[in-house]
Scaffold this motif. Structure first.
Motif, PDB file in Angstrom:
ATOM      1  N   LEU A  88       0.829  -1.211   0.000  1.00 19.51           N
ATOM      2  CA  LEU A  88       0.000   0.000   0.000  1.00 19.51           C
ATOM      3  C   LEU A  88       0.861   1.259   0.000  1.00 19.51           C
ATOM      4  CD1 LEU A  88      -2.905  -0.892   2.448  1.00 19.51           C
ATOM      5  CD2 LEU A  88      -2.944  -0.833  -0.039  1.00 19.51           C
ATOM      6  N   ILE A  89       1.944   1.230   0.742  1.00 16.57           N
ATOM      7  CA  ILE A  89       2.863   2.373   0.776  1.00 16.57           C
ATOM      8  C   ILE A  89       3.513   2.566  -0.592  1.00 16.57           C
ATOM      9  CG2 ILE A  89       5.021   3.236   1.769  1.00 16.57           C
ATOM     10  CD1 ILE A  89       4.126   1.772   4.380  1.00 16.57           C
ATOM     11  N   GLU A  90       3.932   1.452  -1.217  1.00 12.58           N
ATOM     12  CA  GLU A  90       4.521   1.514  -2.556  1.00 12.58           C
ATOM     13  C   GLU A  90       3.519   2.075  -3.573  1.00 12.58           C
ATOM     14  OE1 GLU A  90       7.661   0.788  -3.626  1.00 12.58           O
ATOM     15  OE2 GLU A  90       8.193   0.553  -1.522  1.00 12.58           O
ATOM     16  N   ILE A  91       2.285   1.610  -3.495  1.00 14.98           N
ATOM     17  CA  ILE A  91       1.247   2.084  -4.416  1.00 14.98           C
ATOM     18  C   ILE A  91       1.010   3.570  -4.209  1.00 14.98           C
ATOM     19  CG2 ILE A  91      -1.223   1.938  -4.950  1.00 14.98           C
ATOM     20  CD1 ILE A  91      -0.941  -1.116  -4.300  1.00 14.98           C
ATOM     21  N   ASN A  92       0.951   4.002  -2.959  1.00 21.75           N
ATOM     22  CA  ASN A  92       0.787   5.430  -2.665  1.00 21.75           C
ATOM     23  C   ASN A  92       1.883   6.256  -3.331  1.00 21.75           C
ATOM     24  OD1 ASN A  92      -1.503   5.136  -1.050  1.00 21.75           O
ATOM     25  ND2 ASN A  92      -0.348   5.057   0.844  1.00 21.75           N
TER      26      ASN A  92
END
Length: 135
Positions: A88-92
């Motif tokens: 999720l952090i990477e996608i953000n």
């Protein structure tokens, strides 16, 4: 893929299929996903691959999307694990989309994604049985 009432030995000759379902609500459009997979593990890698397909479609259909709120059950092997949260952090960061994940209780009841899975299964059985309605 097998019939419900077949004999036990028929189970050994079947090829199982997993269906990952999702539904997207937005102000301008709603659409559903039924992603078939021969990988029955439904682990973090399968979930990640399905999430990539869904996010790519969302970005194509809704190019100005800035925030996505995901809802799922709390299955630890699929959704509640550190790999997904790191993702999720990477996608953000990569997609410039704010993402959050919300969890329902496991086996909380029937929702729209359960309905999508049911419709897909019925359509597959209908095709297998040569257009006859499934029981």
């Amino acid at each position: 893929m097998k019939e419900q009432d077949e004999i036990q030995t028929a189970h050994l000759n079947t090829k199982p299929l997993s269906i990952i379902t999702a539904f997207v609500w937005s102000k301008s459009d709603n659409f559903s996903f039924a992603l078939p997979s021969l990988d029955l593990t439904n682990d973090k890698f399968v979930v990640n691959a399905a999430l990539e397909i869904i996010l790519n479609h969302i970005k194509t259909v809704l190019p100005n999307v800035v925030e996505i709120n995901c809802f799922s059950d709390g299955a630890a092997s699929q959704f509640k694990q550190r790999f997904l949260f790191r993702n999720l952090i990477e996608i953000n960061n990569e997609r410039k989309i704010k993402m959050s994940w919300h969890f329902f209780a496991i086996s909380h009841g029937k929702g729209v994604v359960d309905g999508i899975g049911g419709v897909v299964k019925r359509l597959v059985w209908s095709a297998i049985l040569g257009g006859e309605m499934c029981r």
